[in-house]
Design an enzyme around this catalytic site. Structure first.
Site, PDB file in Angstrom:
ATOM      1  N   ASP A  20      17.830 -31.772  38.004  1.00  0.00           N
ATOM      2  CA  ASP A  20      17.204 -30.584  37.422  1.00  0.00           C
ATOM      3  C   ASP A  20      15.687 -30.750  37.335  1.00  0.00           C
ATOM      4  O   ASP A  20      15.189 -31.856  37.124  1.00  0.00           O
ATOM      5  CB  ASP A  20      17.783 -30.345  36.026  1.00  0.00           C
ATOM      6  CG  ASP A  20      17.443 -28.967  35.488  1.00  0.00           C
ATOM      7  OD1 ASP A  20      17.122 -28.074  36.301  1.00  0.00           O
ATOM      8  OD2 ASP A  20      17.485 -28.786  34.265  1.00  0.00           O
ATOM      9  N   ASN A  68      24.230 -20.631  40.984  1.00  0.00           N
ATOM     10  CA  ASN A  68      22.951 -20.549  41.699  1.00  0.00           C
ATOM     11  C   ASN A  68      22.927 -19.433  42.736  1.00  0.00           C
ATOM     12  O   ASN A  68      21.849 -19.037  43.200  1.00  0.00           O
ATOM     13  CB  ASN A  68      22.620 -21.881  42.380  1.00  0.00           C
ATOM     14  CG  ASN A  68      22.195 -22.963  41.414  1.00  0.00           C
ATOM     15  OD1 ASN A  68      22.352 -24.160  41.689  1.00  0.00           O
ATOM     16  ND2 ASN A  68      21.670 -22.577  40.261  1.00  0.00           N
TER      17      ASN A  68
END
Length: 252
Positions: A20, A68
């Site tokens: 991340d 996503n």
């Protein structure tokens, strides 16, 4: 402490990472988010090589979640393009790393699906470590898919409902070819799991750091492993029970 000289007994056999912070890393430098994703690919290569050197047997990288797909179209397209360009077989062959994928492949572009298959096939004989890319993946998708597989077997009479065990479920998950991760690392400062390996990390040690993924290097990896080694893994038992087991094992 590992001090960069990890032995096979001092590192987890399976490390899972939530990579991340790529976009925020780029934005902090006044660059487009895709610049961060490109930098993140280089970090993935470095960490894969270092895990191989350390003796890790499985490395699972959360590359692209089912959620996503909701990102802007241009960012999704750029990420799919990065998948194609980053799968250089030389990287895997040089480190004797096998490549595998978990996730809903049917949602991926055909060119990406083909590249994934080719890389899996060409690296199938490598056995130092397996690097697993979680792509178009989420635990809810994975567990739902496993339940559907099991339900079909019950429907056709291959299995009775009372025969379904924890092992049955594990065997029908996308990760059935590898052990559960002992260590889960999340970079980027967020304190959540984000729908990642929820079944498999029931007893994993969790490690969160503020470092954005493009800046996560070998030293940061060793910090995470040092933290893992400093913990006592009890699996529901008491500290006294674990110490007694260790004492009995040492006497043998």
């Amino acid at each position: 402490m590992t001090d960069g000289n990890c032995t096979e007994n001092s590192v987890p056999k399976h490390i899972a990472i939530i990579m991340d912070g790529n976009g925020r890393w780029a934005e902090a430098q006044g660059k487009p988010r895709n610049y961060g994703h490109q930098a993140g690919v280089e970090t993935a290569r470095k960490i894969t090589a270092e895990c191989t050197r350390m003796g890790v047997k499985f490395l699972t990288l959360y590359t692209f979640s089912t959620e996503n797909w909701n990102r802007p179209d241009d960012e999704v397209a750029a990420l799919m393009g990065l998948v194609l360009t980053s799968l250089e077989e030389e990287v895997f062959m040089k480190n004797n790393v096998r490549f595998r994928v978990i996730g809903d492949r049917q949602r991926l572009p055909k060119a990406v699906q083909q590249k994934l298959r080719e890389t899996e096939e060409h690296t199938a004989g490598n056995d130092t470590m397996t690097m697993v890319m979680a792509l178009s993946y989420s635990s809810k998708w994975e567990i739902t898919d496993a339940m559907q597989q099991i339900a079909r077997k019950v429907q056709t009479g291959e299995m009775k409902p009372e025969e379904i065990t924890e092992n049955t479920i594990s065997e029908h998950l996308a990760t059935n070819f590898m052990p559960d991760p002992e260590l889960l690392i999340r970079t980027g400062g967020e304190l959540r799991i984000s729908n990642y390996l929820l079944w498999q990390i029931a007893y994993s040690e969790l490690y969160f750091c503020d470092t954005y993924w493009p800046d996560f290097n070998e030293e940061e990896l060793h910090k995470a492993v040092d933290s893992y080694n400093s913990r006592q893994r009890r699996f529901g038992k008491t500290e006294a029970q674990i110490e007694m087991e260790q004492h009995n094992t040492a006497k043998k």
